[in-house]
Design a protein around this motif. Structure first.
Motif, mmCIF file in Angstrom:
data_model
loop_
_atom_site.group_PDB
_atom_site.id
_atom_site.type_symbol
_atom_site.label_atom_id
_atom_site.label_comp_id
_atom_site.label_asym_id
_atom_site.label_seq_id
_atom_site.Cartn_x
_atom_site.Cartn_y
_atom_site.Cartn_z
ATOM 1 N N THR A 273 42.258 34.525 48.373
ATOM 2 C CA THR A 273 41.463 34.615 47.102
ATOM 3 C C THR A 273 41.820 36.139 46.539
ATOM 4 O O THR A 273 41.252 36.586 45.517
ATOM 5 N N LEU A 274 42.729 36.910 47.207
ATOM 6 C CA LEU A 274 43.128 38.070 46.908
ATOM 7 C C LEU A 274 43.880 38.202 45.430
ATOM 8 O O LEU A 274 43.903 38.879 44.736
ATOM 9 N N PHE A 275 44.183 37.035 45.500
ATOM 10 C CA PHE A 275 45.390 36.781 44.182
ATOM 11 C C PHE A 275 44.700 35.926 43.084
ATOM 12 O O PHE A 275 45.278 35.936 41.975
ATOM 13 N N LEU A 276 43.366 35.884 43.212
ATOM 14 C CA LEU A 276 42.719 35.379 42.043
ATOM 15 C C LEU A 276 42.798 36.125 40.897
ATOM 16 O O LEU A 276 42.619 37.667 41.105
ATOM 17 N N GLU A 277 42.921 35.507 39.706
ATOM 18 C CA GLU A 277 42.572 36.215 38.358
ATOM 19 C C GLU A 277 41.105 36.661 38.429
ATOM 20 O O GLU A 277 40.403 35.903 38.522
ATOM 21 N N SER A 278 41.166 37.597 37.446
ATOM 22 C CA SER A 278 39.775 37.793 36.965
ATOM 23 C C SER A 278 39.318 36.625 36.071
ATOM 24 O O SER A 278 40.034 36.171 35.286
ATOM 25 N N THR A 279 38.027 36.374 36.411
ATOM 26 C CA THR A 279 37.454 35.256 35.656
ATOM 27 C C THR A 279 37.074 35.562 34.203
ATOM 28 O O THR A 279 36.411 36.653 33.950
ATOM 29 N N SER A 280 37.570 34.961 33.292
ATOM 30 C CA SER A 280 37.214 35.347 31.730
ATOM 31 C C SER A 280 36.282 34.547 31.150
ATOM 32 O O SER A 280 35.639 34.644 30.165
ATOM 33 N N LYS A 281 36.371 33.147 31.737
ATOM 34 C CA LYS A 281 35.203 32.243 31.001
ATOM 35 C C LYS A 281 34.193 31.887 32.061
ATOM 36 O O LYS A 281 34.633 32.051 33.229
ATOM 37 N N ILE A 282 33.260 31.201 31.838
ATOM 38 C CA ILE A 282 32.464 30.543 32.712
ATOM 39 C C ILE A 282 33.065 29.395 32.900
ATOM 40 O O ILE A 282 33.583 28.440 32.534
#
Lengths: 712, 421
Positions: B54-63
């Motif tokens: 999960t460290l490499f998850l992108e920032s969530t931009s949409k719901i």
């Protein structure tokens, strides 16, 4: 062109943020800028640099009232000569961002104004220096580090359009016009947060009339220090003109793709050789559990500006140049032109019938004349006959409304009525194309099952086909019941002389007045039929192109005198002083059944509105909308003068409505109730159908039944 | 790996629902400040992502809307933390009108004052839109905190929040607080409790489990959702996290082994599971049976146990893992997954498939387990009762579908006549 290009980013702390907007600058507010003069000028804004747009002035006053630091806001102007731009200077205006993003900008503003009042701002003059203060109380008003900045510290970039020196472009973090801020912010949020597109990269088109239309191209850029090693960017074009934007969409997307690819290439050039995700995950899961992240790719808390991500301090200058280039090319690609009146949408309903063998019959001169003749009150059909291939299109009768116009409402009603109640419709004419067009139009108002169309040179009985297109000279058997068919003759005639005045027409001359072209036409037609004597007794209507309205109609009773040409109408119509040569068509309508309440419709059609206002008919009040006659409904649709597309849709809706009514009537019939008066009456009431329109239902249902039986 | 994912959600494309699907589907919203771990929670719990990944998850931009098809269908909405969705430009009623639970995630390793302010405004705004929302607060990333500090943090957060809400006149809004971390089972446990509130049949299920426990001498019984390892019901005796963890591990073991020794085509089963068909789950069963058949050595199961054991919580148990006597038993009379693991400390883990989403796991003493026939029978009764409970809902749904179909047919008949022409 009134367009704006903006670059926005999904910033780690702030979410969607617009970082650069490039837009036109009004020519009035921008006098040509001599780059050499501005650095030396101590009072740059009022003297040689052009007064800023009034919007900016007003905003500056609001700022000066807010800002405690320096109300004068005489920012120095400087020019940093950049290869990418024609002229770069600092816009001598306070940013609107200062309005929104209070704290940081005030800090920034004071040193720059103080220090640089007499000289150009040379280097990073403390932009973003007080970053500690930015993370203050409310998150919404923080300035974002991602926003536009260039090494020389200016807050905006200018370029003059290479093609048109009066035109210039300005790039800064926020739009010049504060009114644009909200739409841009919305577009930015919408494209980065709400819109979905395919894959990691793609374009979205959205917008509305109020906030403008936006074409947004979204892409990601590699950044080792941000979460997921990616940053989302979007390039947006915003215009108020939807048509223009759609027209330039292809170009814009291709350009944005190129810009995005460039940015991505710069970013990936920075990154170390790519580790595949698999190896990366392996290395982490095999290493210590709660893997401590290596410092070089530890996600930062703060957003990184594009200059850092790409390690190119002048990236915004390049972007500015690219955007200006796109804007400039885009406005040169397409020209906006204001058009008076509503656009005409020509629907070619009859494309399948338009075979190439039909040659345009009229010459251009004739055609223009004819079109002028066709000029209806209020609706001008102006065909700019620039190129010859529009010849084929110009003379068509491409809609029912057109047909009604040329026939006159009364005759139109009759034609439609006979068509929908199932009488045979025979269209004759020497211009096969026109005949076909008319037939297609008629065919369109009937359910599919009710149409059997035949073209040919020979009469076909009504059980073979109910719509028959014939050549001009074809005879019609004399023994037909005039109530069971309707004959529409379309002939053309050329007037070589000035149009005859009404006095030259004598109704007695009609049959043998050899010098009268109209009579000739009529006679030739008639004598070709061996019907002559009999047809004379028919309630035939001979009508010219009806322009001035139905008042010129002469309705003939059965057994009355031979048809009278509408002399009054033609007299008023063709009175223009020029006395032009006119080629025109004549539409003759003969035989056929009278539509219901033809007399009252005659009167009511003269009224502008045809809503059946309190019309008494058969002792029964016709409700305004509820049970209008079929023909009335159709006329009211045509009266709306909708765009063609919508009109066609409405008409087909009407057809479908009646089709479904007739299906239910058919079911009634099958149940054996169709002969029961009271049941039928109740049924009609429930269907909101006038009693006199029952004939239509019967016809539609009959067709449907036979179709069904034929199908087995 | 089988069952690794709920699958039908593409994280990139999102997931659009048909309108009829959307109704009666409880929503679970993950909100909180940026970087508080919302997406990580969603990925770890519902997509089996490894916590380190999960460290490499992108920032969530949409719901990010995630449809979970399970014993009950629900949606998990993952919000971007940067945005304020109570802004008037968003359609708050559309977003919050039907929500079932709002999970607010607070990063406990960070300074949480800003998060508390946001929590407060969120609760106030959401309550105004929809007073039926249940609010849950996850005090997240507690794996880095010491035990004392955890408790202090929780008390502090709880105190501040309730005080502020009371000041705002919302004393009656109940907030539930959980200490969570994706690196151990706490997140699953917390999620279990959140989900349980969304299940209308919960009291019935608990009652059934109570009866089962009382009559079979079972110490603790859990009803697990197999994929997410969330327990949707348990008997009323207190839950200690260790027993939950060992049950959760048991599911891992079973799934691991069935995917190693499973006979059926591996590609087919993950799809089959989601396509709402019985066959999908039969795979699970068959793999169990297969495993039982080929069960020569107990080496593999033991290894599996060790690997999936979390390091922190179950040290004592895993040290005894060597003496575990894994003894899966095959019962041939029915075609369902079934497994028994006897542990060295005299405890027996008894797993039984209930339906294609659920498994019943019981903890009981070895001496009680001698009467295995009785337990089998009781569990059988329990399953029948469960079927009846869910039958009601199914009947309701089919009735609605039938009605819709009838309407459709009628319409078609209506328009049909000229349709052939």
């Amino acid at each position: 062109m009134n367009a704006l290009i903006a670059l926005a980013v999904w910033c780690q702390p702030h979410g969607p943020v617009t970082i650069l907007t490039t837009q036109h600058r009004r020519p009035a507010s921008f006098s040509s800028l001599p780059p050499s003069s501005s650095p030396q000028s101590p009072i740059p804004r009022n003297s040689d640099n052009g007064t800023p747009p009034p919007t900016i002035d007003s905003s500056s006053s609001t700022i000066s009232s807010n800002s405690s630091t320096n109300p004068s806001l005489l920012d120095p102007t400087s020019v940093s000569s950049n290869s990418a731009t024609q002229g770069t200077d600092q816009v001598p205006t306070p940013d609107q961002r200062k309005i929104r993003r209070a704290a940081n900008q005030h800090h920034h503003n004071s040193p720059s104004t103080n220090s640089a009042g007499m000289r150009p701002v040379s280097t990073q003059s403390g932009l973003m220096s007080p970053s500690t203060s930015t993370h203050s109380m409310n998150s919404s008003s923080n300035a974002c580090e991602c926003q536009f900045s260039i090494p020389s510290g200016e807050k905006s970039l200018h370029s003059v359009d290479p093609a048109n020196s009066a035109l210039s472009y300005i790039s800064q973090a926020v739009p010049v016009d504060p009114n644009l801020f909200a739409p841009i912010r919305m577009a930015c949020i919408r494209s980065l947060n709400s819109e979905t597109y395919c894959g990691r990269e793609g374009s979205v088109f959205f917008g509305d009339g109020m906030n403008g239309y936006v074409l947004s191209y979204m892409f990601t850029v590699h950044d080792a220090q941000s979460r997921g090693q990616r940053v989302k960017y979007t390039i947006m074009t915003m215009m108020t003109d939807r048509v223009y934007l759609v027209a330039s969409m292809e170009y814009l997307i291709s350009q944005f793709q190129r810009i995005a690819a460039n940015l991505q290439a710069m970013a990936s050039a920075l990154s170390p050789p790519q580790q595949s995700p698999a190896t990366r995950s392996m290395s982490y899961s095999s290493s210590h559990h709660r893997g401590s992240i290596m410092p070089e790719n530890a996600p930062t808390r703060r957003g990184r500006p594009l200059t850092d991500v790409l390690a190119k301090p002048d990236i915004f200058v390049q972007l500015h140049a690219a955007f200006v280039c796109v804007l400039s090319n885009c406005s040169q690609r397409l020209m906006e032109r204001h058009i008076q009146g509503r656009p005409k949408v020509m629907i070619k309903i009859c494309l399948n019938f338009m075979s190439t063998t039909f040659r345009p019959i009229l010459t251009r001169n004739d055609r223009t004349n004819m079109e002028q003749v066709f000029d209806d009150a209020g609706q001008s059909i102006l065909f700019t006959g620039e190129d010859s291939d529009c010849d084929a299109k110009t003379e068509i009768i491409d809609s029912l409304r057109e047909l009604r116009r040329v026939l006159g409402r009364h005759k139109f009603d009759r034609l439609i009525w006979n068509c929908v109640v199932g009488n045979q419709v025979i269209v004759r004419g020497e211009e096969t194309r026109i005949v076909k067009e008319a037939i297609v139009l008629l065919e369109d108002i009937l359910p599919k099952a009710c149409c059997t169309v035949h073209f040919g040179s020979q009469y076909e009985p009504t059980y073979e086909c109910n719509i028959l297109g014939l050549e001009r000279s074809t005879a019609i058997p004399p023994d037909m019941d005039p109530q069971s068919f309707i004959l529409l003759d379309i002939c053309k005639t050329t007037f070589e002389h000035a149009f005859p005045s009404p006095s030259t027409f004598q109704s007695g001359d009609q049959l043998n007045g050899a010098d009268n072209p109209m009579a000739q036409c009529y006679q030739a037609n008639w004598s070709n039929d061996k019907l002559k004597g009999e047809a004379m007794t028919l309630p035939a209507l001979l009508e010219n192109i009806d322009i001035s309205g139905v008042k010129s109609d002469v309705t003939l009773e059965v057994g009355a005198t031979p048809p009278t040409p509408p002399t009054s109408a033609s007299g008023t119509l063709y009175s223009p002083a020029s006395g032009f040569k006119a080629q025109r068509r004549i539409y003759l309508l003969q035989a056929g059944e009278e539509p219901p309440e033809i007399s009252s419709s005659l009167q009511s059609t003269n009224l502008s509105e045809k809503n059946g206002l309190g019309k008494e008919l058969g002792g029964r009040r016709i409700q305004s909308n509820a049970d209008r006659l079929y023909i009335e409904t159709m006329n009211s649709i045509l009266d709306l003068r909708l765009p063609r597309v919508m009109e066609t849709a409405r008409l087909s809706l009407l057809r479908d409505e009646w089709t479904s009514k007739s299906i239910q009537f058919y079911n009634l019939h099958r149940a054996g109730h169709a002969s029961d008066e009271s049941v039928v009456e109740r049924f009609l009431q429930s269907m909101v159908v006038d009693k006199r329109d029952l004939k239509i239902l019967r016809n539609f249902a009959k067709c449907a039944r036979s179709q069904k039986f034929g199908r087995g | 790996m089988s069952y690794s994912d709920y699958g039908d959600n593409d994280p990139i494309y999102g997931d659009d629902l048909a309108d009829e699907d959307r109704e009666s589907r409880p929503r679970l919203m993950l909100m909180g400040l940026r970087r508080s771990g919302k997406s990580s929670i969603q990925r770890v719990v519902f997509h089996k992502m490894s916590p380190t990944e999960t460290l490499f998850l992108e920032s969530t931009s949409k719901i990010n809307k995630d449809n979970i098809h399970s014993f009950i269908d629900f949606q998990v909405w993952d919000f971007p933390g940067q945005m304020d969705f109570f802004d008037p430009t968003f359609d708050t009623t559309a977003i919050f009108g039907e929500v079932g639970a709002l999970v607010f995630v607070i990063d406990s390793q960070d300074d949480y004052m800003e998060a508390l302010a946001r929590l407060h405004s969120t609760v106030v705004a959401a309550y105004r839109v929809n007073p039926n929302i249940t609010f849950e607060v996850f005090i997240h990333k507690v794996d880095g905190l010491s035990e004392d500090y955890k408790i202090d943090t929780q008390r502090d957060i709880q105190q501040t929040t309730t005080d502020e809400l009371a000041d705002a006149g919302l004393e009656n809004v109940q907030l539930a607080f959980y200490l969570t971390s994706i690196y151990d089972h706490s997140i699953f446990e917390a999620f279990s409790k959140v989900i349980q509130k969304l299940i209308p049949q919960l009291p019935t299920l608990e009652n059934l489990l109570n009866i089962l426990c009382a009559n079979s001498g079972i110490e603790k019984a859990f009803l697990f959702d197999v994929i997410s390892k969330i327990y949707i019901a348990t008997d009323s005796s207190p839950v200690d996290s260790q027993s939950y963890e060992i049950c959760s591990d048991m599911i891992d073991v079973i799934i691991d082994i069935s995917s190693i020794y499973g006979r059926a085509a591996i590609g087919a089963k993950s799809e089959g599971y989601l396509e709402d068909q019985q066959d999908g789950h039969d795979d699970w069963t068959q793999q169990q049976d297969d495993y039982d058949g080929s069960n020569g050595n107990s080496q593999h199961p033991r290894q599996g146990t060790q690997d999936s054991r979390p390091p922190s919580a179950l040290v004592s148990n895993s040290s005894r893992a060597g003496s575990l006597n894994n003894h899966p038993v095959r019962t041939s009379d029915n075609h369902e997954a079934f497994s028994v693991i006897k542990m060295g400390n005299g405890t027996v883990l008894y797993l039984r498939e209930v339906n294609k989403y659920l498994a019943l796991i019981c903890l009981l003493r070895a001496e009680t387990f001698e009467k295995q026939g009785l337990i089998d029978y009781n569990v059988h009764c329990f399953k029948e009762a469960m079927d009846q409970v869910f039958e009601l809902k199914r009947a309701e749904r089919t009735r609605r579908e039938m009605e819709a179909n009838q309407m459709l047919e009628q319409q078609q008949r209506h328009n049909g006549m000229y349709g052939h022409g």
